[in-house]
Design an enzyme around this catalytic site. Structure first.
Site, PDB file in Angstrom:
ATOM      1  N   HIS A  77       7.770 -63.222 -51.568  1.00  0.00           N
ATOM      2  CA  HIS A  77       9.080 -63.303 -52.240  1.00  0.00           C
ATOM      3  C   HIS A  77       9.976 -64.367 -51.620  1.00  0.00           C
ATOM      4  O   HIS A  77       9.944 -64.589 -50.407  1.00  0.00           O
ATOM      5  CB  HIS A  77       9.770 -61.938 -52.309  1.00  0.00           C
ATOM      6  CG  HIS A  77      10.067 -61.269 -51.006  1.00  0.00           C
ATOM      7  ND1 HIS A  77      11.254 -61.439 -50.350  1.00  0.00           N
ATOM      8  CD2 HIS A  77       9.347 -60.402 -50.253  1.00  0.00           C
ATOM      9  CE1 HIS A  77      11.266 -60.693 -49.245  1.00  0.00           C
ATOM     10  NE2 HIS A  77      10.115 -60.066 -49.153  1.00  0.00           N
ATOM     11  N   ASP A  79      13.395 -64.379 -51.939  1.00  0.00           N
ATOM     12  CA  ASP A  79      14.717 -63.906 -51.540  1.00  0.00           C
ATOM     13  C   ASP A  79      14.677 -63.309 -50.136  1.00  0.00           C
ATOM     14  O   ASP A  79      13.621 -62.931 -49.636  1.00  0.00           O
ATOM     15  CB  ASP A  79      15.245 -62.867 -52.530  1.00  0.00           C
ATOM     16  CG  ASP A  79      14.398 -61.599 -52.556  1.00  0.00           C
ATOM     17  OD1 ASP A  79      13.168 -61.715 -52.664  1.00  0.00           O
ATOM     18  OD2 ASP A  79      14.966 -60.488 -52.439  1.00  0.00           O
ATOM     19  N   GLU A 146      13.033 -59.178 -54.393  1.00  0.00           N
ATOM     20  CA  GLU A 146      12.197 -58.116 -53.823  1.00  0.00           C
ATOM     21  C   GLU A 146      13.043 -57.125 -53.034  1.00  0.00           C
ATOM     22  O   GLU A 146      12.856 -55.925 -53.121  1.00  0.00           O
ATOM     23  CB  GLU A 146      11.127 -58.737 -52.908  1.00  0.00           C
ATOM     24  CG  GLU A 146      10.051 -57.763 -52.454  1.00  0.00           C
ATOM     25  CD  GLU A 146      10.358 -57.005 -51.159  1.00  0.00           C
ATOM     26  OE1 GLU A 146       9.632 -56.050 -50.851  1.00  0.00           O
ATOM     27  OE2 GLU A 146      11.339 -57.352 -50.461  1.00  0.00           O
ATOM     28  N   ASP A 170       3.592 -60.219 -46.973  1.00  0.00           N
ATOM     29  CA  ASP A 170       4.904 -59.622 -46.700  1.00  0.00           C
ATOM     30  C   ASP A 170       4.747 -58.452 -45.729  1.00  0.00           C
ATOM     31  O   ASP A 170       5.315 -57.381 -45.941  1.00  0.00           O
ATOM     32  CB  ASP A 170       5.516 -59.158 -48.034  1.00  0.00           C
ATOM     33  CG  ASP A 170       6.997 -58.818 -47.905  1.00  0.00           C
ATOM     34  OD1 ASP A 170       7.604 -59.175 -46.882  1.00  0.00           O
ATOM     35  OD2 ASP A 170       7.533 -58.196 -48.842  1.00  0.00           O
ATOM     36  N   HIS A 455      15.561 -57.681 -41.499  1.00  0.00           N
ATOM     37  CA  HIS A 455      16.765 -57.171 -42.188  1.00  0.00           C
ATOM     38  C   HIS A 455      17.950 -57.043 -41.232  1.00  0.00           C
ATOM     39  O   HIS A 455      18.953 -56.444 -41.596  1.00  0.00           O
ATOM     40  CB  HIS A 455      16.508 -55.814 -42.883  1.00  0.00           C
ATOM     41  CG  HIS A 455      15.422 -55.871 -43.919  1.00  0.00           C
ATOM     42  ND1 HIS A 455      15.105 -54.804 -44.723  1.00  0.00           N
ATOM     43  CD2 HIS A 455      14.600 -56.876 -44.300  1.00  0.00           C
ATOM     44  CE1 HIS A 455      14.110 -55.150 -45.540  1.00  0.00           C
ATOM     45  NE2 HIS A 455      13.791 -56.405 -45.290  1.00  0.00           N
TER      46      HIS A 455
END
Ligand SMILES: [Zn+2]
Length: 480
Positions: A77, A79, A146, A170, A455
């Site tokens: 992904h 993003d 995603e 991922d 994150h």
């Protein structure tokens, strides 16, 4: 552009990683990436398709000698999660990430790094750009959104894909591949109630101090669910001194194990109710896992209220809190350490004459999810709640005959004889689950380099592991 990553073998991979790090690409803001990828494909005469979801799909024909090898699809992904430290001036809408290296780790000053999943984008571009690299038909899919709900993967027209082998990139760490993930269902139990008139003091009960956690990754840890504990305490009270519920509120995310829950009740014998609740809380405290050692039940006399739920509605709410299956439902038959199906009551609230409880169920096995949802539906019917299924995505069950998984184990060991590669599953969502359900007969595997604290602004990418990751991807793609 000034490149800062030096001294590693896969220079093209690192060059592309640095280039995309300069393009703002928070979820929903992938337009810059689409333009960059389109220009990349155009400059090299590579087939390129884009859609309204900001997905980008490229295809390169097989090189000589690979015409009869099955096509392969690489995917990741574009993003990223945009998180920054307090005081950091970074503007995710327009600023390039400020990359730096510390002890072999790549980081971004004050912000997330987007190694999740920039490494996949960089790996695909490095391969597509390499004219000397030998490969079968090579399809590369760059998905969007995603991090906020797998939107790109949901929206992509998979009839364009000819490959039946999917290598998603991922996952972390290096040396561990994922071959199963959970699909999820978001559902709600709702019941309307009529307010009864009241004019009494309330007893307020608050469950506090629990550790909580991710409703997938932490569901097997035995950590308690604050809403369930409240249900248990209320059920105990109701048995000996029936009460009227005034309100209840617990949890704030479906996908998190709730840490707190608060209820207000009207009860005739307040002292008896307090004693019973305390007694039950003591039993609970003695049962909990160490992570929940700060659990406590707060009991306070509350203000005078003017309305409450009837006994009948109160009893129905207690059913809603205590009866739905919650926690681990089953373990994988292939890998007994791995949760296959689970559910989590994440939120409960009373609002405008309605009480509702939100549940997130996860399973890597779609038929077992069907069965679990049926049981929720039956329960709703038996207890007179409305059952609302709001969203559902497919799971990806472990395939013991996966060729990609076998290739991974063998090739990884060949490349790095000192290592012990493993194939695992995760009890959370991955885009693979969607592709496996949309592409008939698709064998899939997810791999990646080693990343830390994704994150969060502490996100770090182990640069040496990227060299190994690139070796692995190249070897798996050019496998005959
Ligand atoms: Zn990711």
């Amino acid at each position: 552009m000034e490149y800062i990553i030096k001294g590693y073998r896969h220079t093209s991979f690192f060059k592309y990683f640095e280039e995309i790090s300069a393009i703002p690409r928070g979820s929903g803001n992938e337009g810059g990436m689409v333009a960059y990828l389109k220009a990349f494909a155009e400059a090299r005469g590579i087939y390129c398709y884009t859609d309204e979801h900001r997905n980008v799909f490229m295809r390169k024909g097989a090189t000589a000698g690979y015409e009869n090898v099955a096509p392969i699809l690489l995917q990741g992904h574009t993003d990223m999660v945009c998180e920054k430290n307090g005081g950091c001036e970074h503007d995710f809408e327009k600023d390039p990430l400020d990359l730096y290296i510390e002890n072999g780790m790549l980081r971004a000053r004050g912000t997330t790094l987007g190694a999740d999943d920039g490494v996949a984008v960089a790996a695909m571009l490095a391969l597509l750009d390499d004219e000397a690299f030998e490969h079968p038909v090579l399809e590369c899919l760059f998905t969007s959104g995603e991090e906020t709900g797998l939107f790109g993967a949901h929206g992509f027209d998979c009839s364009l894909i000819t490959a039946r082998r999917l290598l998603n990139m991922d996952t972390s760490p290096d040396g561990e591949a994922i071959a199963s993930c959970a699909g999820s269902s978001d559902l709600m139990f709702v019941r309307e109630y009529d307010k009864e008139k009241a004019h009494e003091h309330t007893l307020n009960l608050t469950v506090k101090g629990l550790a909580g956690g991710h409703s997938g990754a932490d569901i097997h840890t035995g950590r308690a669910n604050a809403i369930r504990l409240m249900g248990r305490i209320l059920a105990r009270l109701y048995d000996d001194c029936p009460f009227h519920l005034v309100s209840i509120s617990g949890g704030n995310k479906r996908n998190a194990i709730p840490r707190e829950c608060e209820a207000q009740i009207i009860v005739l014998d307040m002292e008896k109710a307090k004693a019973l609740a305390d007694e039950e809380a003591k039993k609970i405290a003695a049962e909990l896992v160490a992570a929940d050692s700060r659990f406590h039940l707060l009991l306070r006399r509350g203000r005078i209220v003017e309305s409450c739920l009837s006994y009948k509605d109160t009893s129905a709410v207690i059913n809603m809190l205590t009866l739905p299956i919650n926690g681990v439902y089953s373990m994988s038959p292939v890998n007994p350490d791995f949760v296959r199906t689970s559910s989590n009551i994440g939120i409960v609230a009373t609002e405008e004459g309605k009480v509702m409880a939100s549940v997130m169920a996860r399973s890597s096995c779609d038929s077992e999810m069907d069965a679990l949802l049926l049981s929720f539906k039956r329960l709703a019917k038996a207890c007179a709640f409305d059952y609302v299924l709001e969203d559902r995505s497919s799971g990806w069950d472990m395939n013991p005959n996966s060729k990609l998984a076998a290739d991974f184990l063998r090739i990884y060991k060949q490349l790095f004889p000192e290592s012990t590669p493993v194939v695992n599953g995760i009890h959370a969502g991955l885009e693979c689950g969607i592709f496996v359900s949309k592409i008939e007969g698709c064998d899939a595997l997810s791999i990646g380099p080693t990343m830390y604290e994704i994150h969060s602004p502490n996100e770090a990418l182990d640069l040496a592991s990227c060299d190994r990751f690139c070796d692995l991807v190249r070897a798996m793609v050019s496998e005959k």
